[in-house]
Motif scaffolding. Structure first.
Motif, PDB file in Angstrom:
ATOM      1  N   GLN A 195       0.819  -1.215   0.000  1.00 46.91           N
ATOM      2  CA  GLN A 195       0.000   0.000   0.000  1.00 46.91           C
ATOM      3  C   GLN A 195       0.855   1.269   0.000  1.00 46.91           C
ATOM      4  O   GLN A 195       0.339   2.371  -0.038  1.00 46.91           O
ATOM      5  N   ARG A 196       2.147   1.114   0.145  1.00 51.42           N
ATOM      6  CA  ARG A 196       3.069   2.237   0.404  1.00 51.42           C
ATOM      7  C   ARG A 196       2.631   2.964   1.685  1.00 51.42           C
ATOM      8  O   ARG A 196       3.107   2.633   2.748  1.00 51.42           O
ATOM      9  N   THR A 197       1.755   3.941   1.572  1.00 56.65           N
ATOM     10  CA  THR A 197       1.228   4.594   2.784  1.00 56.65           C
ATOM     11  C   THR A 197       0.158   3.680   3.392  1.00 56.65           C
ATOM     12  O   THR A 197      -0.764   3.257   2.685  1.00 56.65           O
ATOM     13  N   PRO A 198       0.271   3.378   4.701  1.00 62.11           N
ATOM     14  CA  PRO A 198      -0.802   2.579   5.306  1.00 62.11           C
ATOM     15  C   PRO A 198      -2.116   3.364   5.250  1.00 62.11           C
ATOM     16  O   PRO A 198      -2.093   4.591   5.140  1.00 62.11           O
ATOM     17  N   VAL A 199      -3.232   2.683   5.332  1.00 62.08           N
ATOM     18  CA  VAL A 199      -4.512   3.394   5.409  1.00 62.08           C
ATOM     19  C   VAL A 199      -4.450   4.337   6.625  1.00 62.08           C
ATOM     20  O   VAL A 199      -3.990   3.950   7.690  1.00 62.08           O
ATOM     21  N   VAL A 200      -4.912   5.576   6.421  1.00 61.96           N
ATOM     22  CA  VAL A 200      -4.794   6.569   7.502  1.00 61.96           C
ATOM     23  C   VAL A 200      -6.144   6.745   8.197  1.00 61.96           C
ATOM     24  O   VAL A 200      -7.141   7.117   7.569  1.00 61.96           O
ATOM     25  N   TYR A 201      -6.128   6.459   9.482  1.00 60.52           N
ATOM     26  CA  TYR A 201      -7.286   6.655  10.351  1.00 60.52           C
ATOM     27  C   TYR A 201      -7.048   7.860  11.254  1.00 60.52           C
ATOM     28  O   TYR A 201      -5.905   8.123  11.643  1.00 60.52           O
ATOM     29  N   GLN A 202      -8.104   8.549  11.633  1.00 57.15           N
ATOM     30  CA  GLN A 202      -7.936   9.653  12.583  1.00 57.15           C
ATOM     31  C   GLN A 202      -9.217   9.828  13.387  1.00 57.15           C
ATOM     32  O   GLN A 202     -10.293   9.436  12.929  1.00 57.15           O
ATOM     33  N   ALA A 210     -12.405  21.040   0.756  1.00 54.72           N
ATOM     34  CA  ALA A 210     -11.537  22.217   0.633  1.00 54.72           C
ATOM     35  C   ALA A 210     -10.082  21.830   0.347  1.00 54.72           C
ATOM     36  O   ALA A 210      -9.306  22.650  -0.125  1.00 54.72           O
ATOM     37  N   TYR A 211      -9.715  20.590   0.654  1.00 56.75           N
ATOM     38  CA  TYR A 211      -8.367  20.104   0.306  1.00 56.75           C
ATOM     39  C   TYR A 211      -8.355  19.435  -1.071  1.00 56.75           C
ATOM     40  O   TYR A 211      -7.408  18.745  -1.430  1.00 56.75           O
ATOM     41  N   GLY A 212      -9.444  19.584  -1.814  1.00 53.80           N
ATOM     42  CA  GLY A 212      -9.505  19.006  -3.154  1.00 53.80           C
ATOM     43  C   GLY A 212      -9.835  17.523  -3.151  1.00 53.80           C
ATOM     44  O   GLY A 212      -9.661  16.843  -4.158  1.00 53.80           O
ATOM     45  N   ARG A 213     -10.319  17.022  -2.023  1.00 58.18           N
ATOM     46  CA  ARG A 213     -10.630  15.591  -1.949  1.00 58.18           C
ATOM     47  C   ARG A 213     -12.099  15.344  -2.237  1.00 58.18           C
ATOM     48  O   ARG A 213     -12.946  16.201  -1.936  1.00 58.18           O
ATOM     49  N   ASP A 214     -12.386  14.154  -2.763  1.00 53.02           N
ATOM     50  CA  ASP A 214     -13.788  13.777  -2.927  1.00 53.02           C
ATOM     51  C   ASP A 214     -14.326  13.456  -1.532  1.00 53.02           C
ATOM     52  O   ASP A 214     -13.892  12.478  -0.910  1.00 53.02           O
ATOM     53  N   PRO A 215     -15.254  14.284  -1.027  1.00 52.89           N
ATOM     54  CA  PRO A 215     -15.696  14.084   0.362  1.00 52.89           C
ATOM     55  C   PRO A 215     -16.340  12.719   0.593  1.00 52.89           C
ATOM     56  O   PRO A 215     -16.301  12.182   1.693  1.00 52.89           O
ATOM     57  N   ASP A 216     -16.908  12.152  -0.479  1.00 48.48           N
ATOM     58  CA  ASP A 216     -17.562  10.853  -0.315  1.00 48.48           C
ATOM     59  C   ASP A 216     -16.565   9.703  -0.215  1.00 48.48           C
ATOM     60  O   ASP A 216     -16.951   8.564   0.048  1.00 48.48           O
ATOM     61  N   SER A 217     -15.293   9.991  -0.462  1.00 51.97           N
ATOM     62  CA  SER A 217     -14.317   8.897  -0.344  1.00 51.97           C
ATOM     63  C   SER A 217     -13.904   8.677   1.112  1.00 51.97           C
ATOM     64  O   SER A 217     -13.291   7.660   1.428  1.00 51.97           O
ATOM     65  N   LEU A 218     -14.232   9.616   1.997  1.00 49.75           N
ATOM     66  CA  LEU A 218     -13.899   9.412   3.418  1.00 49.75           C
ATOM     67  C   LEU A 218     -14.886   8.413   4.018  1.00 49.75           C
ATOM     68  O   LEU A 218     -16.085   8.470   3.728  1.00 49.75           O
ATOM     69  N   GLY A 262     -13.252   0.115  -1.671  1.00 48.57           N
ATOM     70  CA  GLY A 262     -13.973  -0.563  -2.754  1.00 48.57           C
ATOM     71  C   GLY A 262     -13.460  -0.177  -4.121  1.00 48.57           C
ATOM     72  O   GLY A 262     -14.175  -0.266  -5.117  1.00 48.57           O
ATOM     73  N   GLU A 263     -12.222   0.308  -4.169  1.00 52.65           N
ATOM     74  CA  GLU A 263     -11.645   0.716  -5.448  1.00 52.65           C
ATOM     75  C   GLU A 263     -10.471  -0.194  -5.758  1.00 52.65           C
ATOM     76  O   GLU A 263      -9.850  -0.741  -4.859  1.00 52.65           O
ATOM     77  N   GLY A 264     -10.139  -0.303  -7.046  1.00 53.37           N
ATOM     78  CA  GLY A 264      -9.163  -1.322  -7.432  1.00 53.37           C
ATOM     79  C   GLY A 264      -7.719  -0.913  -7.319  1.00 53.37           C
ATOM     80  O   GLY A 264      -6.912  -1.311  -8.149  1.00 53.37           O
ATOM     81  N   SER A 265      -7.359  -0.113  -6.347  1.00 58.05           N
ATOM     82  CA  SER A 265      -5.941   0.235  -6.216  1.00 58.05           C
ATOM     83  C   SER A 265      -5.523   0.180  -4.749  1.00 58.05           C
ATOM     84  O   SER A 265      -6.231   0.695  -3.880  1.00 58.05           O
ATOM     85  N   PRO A 266      -4.360  -0.409  -4.491  1.00 58.64           N
ATOM     86  CA  PRO A 266      -3.891  -0.423  -3.104  1.00 58.64           C
ATOM     87  C   PRO A 266      -3.286   0.910  -2.670  1.00 58.64           C
ATOM     88  O   PRO A 266      -2.987   1.105  -1.499  1.00 58.64           O
ATOM     89  N   ARG A 267      -3.122   1.832  -3.621  1.00 56.54           N
ATOM     90  CA  ARG A 267      -2.441   3.098  -3.313  1.00 56.54           C
ATOM     91  C   ARG A 267      -3.417   4.150  -2.802  1.00 56.54           C
ATOM     92  O   ARG A 267      -4.613   4.089  -3.050  1.00 56.54           O
ATOM     93  N   LEU A 268      -2.872   5.152  -2.130  1.00 54.96           N
ATOM     94  CA  LEU A 268      -3.666   6.323  -1.735  1.00 54.96           C
ATOM     95  C   LEU A 268      -4.386   6.868  -2.968  1.00 54.96           C
ATOM     96  O   LEU A 268      -3.804   6.885  -4.051  1.00 54.96           O
ATOM     97  N   ARG A 269      -5.590   7.358  -2.790  1.00 55.55           N
ATOM     98  CA  ARG A 269      -6.311   7.936  -3.937  1.00 55.55           C
ATOM     99  C   ARG A 269      -5.531   9.118  -4.528  1.00 55.55           C
ATOM    100  O   ARG A 269      -4.825   9.824  -3.807  1.00 55.55           O
ATOM    101  N   ALA A 270      -5.751   9.341  -5.824  1.00 56.28           N
ATOM    102  CA  ALA A 270      -5.006  10.415  -6.502  1.00 56.28           C
ATOM    103  C   ALA A 270      -5.349  11.798  -5.937  1.00 56.28           C
ATOM    104  O   ALA A 270      -4.555  12.729  -6.048  1.00 56.28           O
ATOM    105  N   ASP A 271      -6.543  11.956  -5.323  1.00 58.70           N
ATOM    106  CA  ASP A 271      -6.894  13.282  -4.791  1.00 58.70           C
ATOM    107  C   ASP A 271      -6.457  13.473  -3.336  1.00 58.70           C
ATOM    108  O   ASP A 271      -6.767  14.490  -2.719  1.00 58.70           O
TER     109      ASP A 271
END
Ligand SMILES: Cc1cc2nc3c(=O)[nH]c(=O)nc-3n(C[C@H](O)[C@H](O)[C@H](O)COP(=O)(O)O)c2cc1C
Length: 457
Positions: free
Chosen positions: A219-226, A267-275, A440-449
């Motif tokens: 995954q390179r970066t582990p999934v980030v929880y906060q 506001a950080y350019g992220r898709d809010p629904d991906s959280l 539910g997306e086909g990539s182990p990497r952090l999303r591009a946004d």
């Protein structure tokens, strides 16, 4: 919102986590937290029950705010003694195939170069099933033990956390290209040195030239929880978290929290629904309503009120031993966990809580809703939170260990599967890594946004 619910077991590598006194319940096996066999059994049960991850809380320091003394915490096992959770993970990963592991780590008392190495290692050893729950730590006693005269104030802790993650992201995402590792036996060349670059980080808190010492993990970066709930904590979550723990005990509080963090993420350019948003729940389940109620009453009888007050005093950084039990809890902006404070002073404007009421409510799972009833009733409640309120998943809090987990897996999960809320045991997984299962997306990497990818690509 995802189509099914995500389940995490919320636990701690300690005798007690958030149900003080429950270790005294007959049959509770919490003192086995020192045994590998206990954790491998937990891992197998969680995986059998369709849990996506085991979420390990962790704390530095001892709960010594209550009575200005550590005695109650030590005597009553208030999150002490506790082992280091990340060292338990490889054993649990070895007996499971899909279960993920979210490990709480503080950015206040370690160094990003060191932590980046540890999580790359864990991500390799688990085949990409690792997440980090980023916290900044709240107990002053931790600071004193880890080389500081006093606890840093919260804004400074979060400033350090921002820079800490920037360093980690650069090490994880930017330092080694995907093609860097060649493993060319004939040429005797393991890695192409041109594809491994320094990160040259010079900041206020850290100076890290790099490069990263580990090759890229799945995954390179582990999934980030906060789980930040103060204004600064929400901002930090919005900028970094892929999964967020909403700790508000009421529906209004959870709705407000999700809307707010999503709009900050946009506001950080992220898709809010991906959280992905998780709430804590404390299910107490029985085959009949009467059995569940009887179990609840027994569990409640084992709540250790003094230990609960010692735990909450640490969460709030407020010595509850000084207050009259019938005194109303007044709102403060705390340098410890704002979410716990807000739970009782902000989330229900019409309700006032006394110290006694707070202690009684928190004895079973602290601020999360307790759901008592049949498997159908528990499933109804979870379905409501998911379908009507819009939460993506649940951090299931145990009372009695490991029976609370076994009850949930054997009684509630079949009901959730029946309703399509948890995928069947033989369902195709969206991917092998924790991130793929979570998003539910086909990539182990952090999303591009994600801000960490934007700076690196
Ligand atoms: C549900 C929940 C779980 C948390 N778990 C931990 C933990 O395991 N260890 C820890 O040091 N802090 C933990 N925290 C603390 C925070 O993540 C955060 O650092 C702290 O709450 C201070 O920031 P805030 O006031 O913005 O929330 C937790 C907070 C919440 C609300």
């Amino acid at each position: 919102m995802t189509d099914h619910v995500h389940l995490n077991l919320f636990t701690m590598a300690s005798v007690e986590h958030v149900s003080p006194g429950s270790w005294t319940y007959p049959g509770d096996r919490s003192p086995e937290y020192t045994d590998t066999a206990y954790w491998t059994e937990v891992a197998r049960t969680a995986e059998r029950g369709g849990f996506e991850a085991v979420f390990f809380a962790d704390v530095r320091g001892i709960y010594d705010v209550y009575g200005d003394d550590r005695e109650a915490a030590i005597e009553r096992a208030v999150q002490t003694p506790a082992n280091d959770p990340q060292l338990v993970v490889p054993a649990m990963a070895a007996v499971t195939d899909e279960l993920g592991f979210a490990v709480t780590r503080s950015t206040t008392y370690t160094h990003p170069y060191q932590l980046a190495r540890e999580f790359s290692t864990l991500d390799h050893l688990t085949d990409g099933r690792i997440a980090i729950n980023v916290v900044t730590s709240y107990l002053a006693s931790a600071a004193e033990n880890l080389g500081l005269d006093e606890r840093m104030e919260k804004t400074e802790r979060y400033d350090r956390a921002d820079e800490f993650l920037d360093v980690c992201y650069a090490l994880w995402e930017d330092s080694w290209t995907d093609d860097a590792v060649e493993r060319d036996r004939e040429a005797g060349r393991y890695t192409d040195p041109k594809q491994v670059t320094p990160i040259d980080h010079e900041g206020e808190h850290f100076s890290v030239p790099g490069p990263h010492g580990c090759e890229p993990s799945p995954q390179r970066t582990p999934v980030v929880y906060q789980a930040g709930s103060s204004d600064r904590g929400r901002e930090f979550a919005a900028a970094n978290a892929e999964a967020v723990f909403a700790s508000q005990p009421t529906e209004e509080g959870v709705r407000e929290y999700m809307t707010d963090v999503r709009s900050r993420a946009a506001a950080y350019g992220r898709d809010p629904d991906s959280l992905r948003f998780f709430i804590g729940v404390v299910p107490i389940v029985g085959e009949t309503r009467e059995l569940a109620s009887a179990k609840h009453a027994e569990y409640a009888r084992h709540v250790d009120v003094e230990a609960t007050l010692a735990l909450l005093s640490g969460f709030l950084d407020m010595d509850l031993s000084e207050l009259d039990p019938d005194q109303k809890v007044e709102h403060i902006e705390t340098d410890a966990i704002q979410g716990t404070m807000n739970a009782f002073t902000r989330s229900q404007p019409d309700r006032e809580w006394t110290v006694r009421e707070v202690a009684e409510f928190c004895g079973l799972g602290t601020t999360s809703p307790t759901i008592v009833g049949t498997p159908e009733h528990v499933a109804d409640e979870l379905a409501y939170w998911h379908e009507e309120v819009g939460v993506d998943g649940f951090n299931v809090k145990e009372v009695v260990r490991p029976d609370s987990l076994a009850d949930f897996v054997d009684l509630v999960v079949p009901e959730l599967r029946e309703r399509g809320l948890v995928p069947p045991a033989d369902a195709d997984s969206p991917g092998d890594t924790l991130r793929e299962r979570l998003l539910g997306e086909g990539s182990p990497r952090l999303r591009a946004d994600h801000p960490a990818r934007e700076s690196s690509d």
